[in-house]
Write an enzyme that holds these catalytic residues in place. Structure first.
Site, PDB file in Angstrom:
ATOM      1  N   SER A  13       1.059  -1.179  -0.366  1.00  0.00           N
ATOM      2  CA  SER A  13      -0.033  -0.398   0.049  1.00  0.00           C
ATOM      3  C   SER A  13       0.799   1.424   0.633  1.00  0.00           C
ATOM      4  O   SER A  13       1.459   1.052   0.190  1.00  0.00           O
ATOM      5  CB  SER A  13      -1.036   0.429   1.595  1.00  0.00           C
ATOM      6  OG  SER A  13      -1.588   1.631   1.090  1.00  0.00           O
ATOM      7  N   TYR A  28      -1.980  -0.851  10.227  1.00  0.00           N
ATOM      8  CA  TYR A  28      -1.521  -1.052   8.871  1.00  0.00           C
ATOM      9  C   TYR A  28      -0.756  -0.387   8.118  1.00  0.00           C
ATOM     10  O   TYR A  28      -0.200  -0.923   7.558  1.00  0.00           O
ATOM     11  CB  TYR A  28      -3.008  -0.300   7.885  1.00  0.00           C
ATOM     12  CG  TYR A  28      -3.447  -0.025   6.880  1.00  0.00           C
ATOM     13  CD1 TYR A  28      -4.107  -1.616   6.323  1.00  0.00           C
ATOM     14  CD2 TYR A  28      -2.340   0.627   6.392  1.00  0.00           C
ATOM     15  CE1 TYR A  28      -4.518  -2.124   5.182  1.00  0.00           C
ATOM     16  CE2 TYR A  28      -3.537   0.065   4.469  1.00  0.00           C
ATOM     17  CZ  TYR A  28      -3.720  -0.939   3.868  1.00  0.00           C
ATOM     18  OH  TYR A  28      -4.108  -1.125   2.643  1.00  0.00           O
TER      19      TYR A  28
END
Length: 262
Positions: free
Chosen positions: A154, A166
């Site tokens: 990401s 994350y």
């Protein structure tokens, strides 16, 4: 339309392919003639994706598995080989958003579950995919042997701005990718990562329902002026899995509408 004829007939595992980017990768691979193992934990959605692939003449099976569990990953690989005889390429895409923002109040169970799926899941999938690919390489000693793995990171693997778990997990995916690229180049196995910015998926739809102002803020941070579509991210994955990227390994490619160029 066949864009990557070298993919025709290959066998792929796409984890987390019952929705979003993973679903787009699985469908687009099948359109190139790839025999696809669809994976996720939602059996109904898995059956629907397989049915869609079958509807246009593609070939796919669904294997339910939680990729954070070793025994499930081993069964995923074994089912792939039992179904199609081999493994050629993989996209390790399964993950979640790891809700929450502040480290000092971050819930430890959310940390554990996010790292387990987003990072340990990628590690486990690579571990057992690589075992199978090395076995195939050593059984043939074919100089033309080539295999490829794409891990889904990401922009949160390149910059801050998401949740602690994350960000940590997606940075970790890039580290795993680089190390594997170095370790397995001698087996003609390429390993790369794709780093999407915000992509219009069911995950974003959930945020639209719970925090629409945050979604508006995210959209404004893309210089290109919009979110990515899943097919746009899938296009980058297919290129990395094909021989057209044959000199690319250990790379982490932003697909981010200019986000990380700012």
């Amino acid at each position: 339309m066949i864009l990557y004829p070298d993919l025709d007939g290959k066998v792929a595992i796409v984890t987390g392919s019952t929705a979003g980017i993973g679903e787009a990768v699985a469908i687009n691979l099948a359109r190139q003639g790839v025999r696809v193992v669809v994976n996720g934990t939602n059996k109904q959605r898995g059956a629907e994706v397989v049915s869609h692939i079958n509807s246009f003449g593609g070939e796919a099976v669904f294997v339910p598995a939680d990729v954070s569990v070793t025994a499930h990953v081993i069964e995923l690989i074994n089912h792939t080989v039992d179904s199609f005889g081999r493994l050629d390429i993989a996209c390790n895409n399964a993950g979640n958003e790891g809700r929450g923002f502040d480290t000092h109040t971050y819930e430890e169970d959310v940390w554990d579950s996010t790292i387990a799926l987003n990072l340990t899941g990628v590690f486990l999938c690579m571990k057992y995919q690589l075992q199978q690919l090395i076995k195939q390489y050593e059984s043939t000693k074919d100089k033309n042997f080539n295999a490829a793995i794409v891990n889904m990171s990401s922009i949160a693997g390149l910059v801050g701005g998401a949740s602690p778990a994350y960000n940590a997990s997606k940075h970790g995916v890039i580290g795993l990718t680089k190390q594997a690229a170095l370790d397995y180049a001698k087996y003609n196995i390429r390993v790369n990562a794709v780093c999407p910015a915000v992509t219009r998926t069911p995950m974003i739809e959930r945020f639209l329902n719970t925090d629409p102002s945050l979604v508006t803020k995210w959209q404004s941070m893309h210089p290109i002026g919009r979110f990515a579509e899943s097919d746009e991210v899938a296009s980058s994955v297919l290129w990395l899995l094909s021989s057209q990227s044959s000199f690319v390994t250990g790379s982490s490619i932003p697909v981010d509408g200019g986000w990380t160029a700012q």
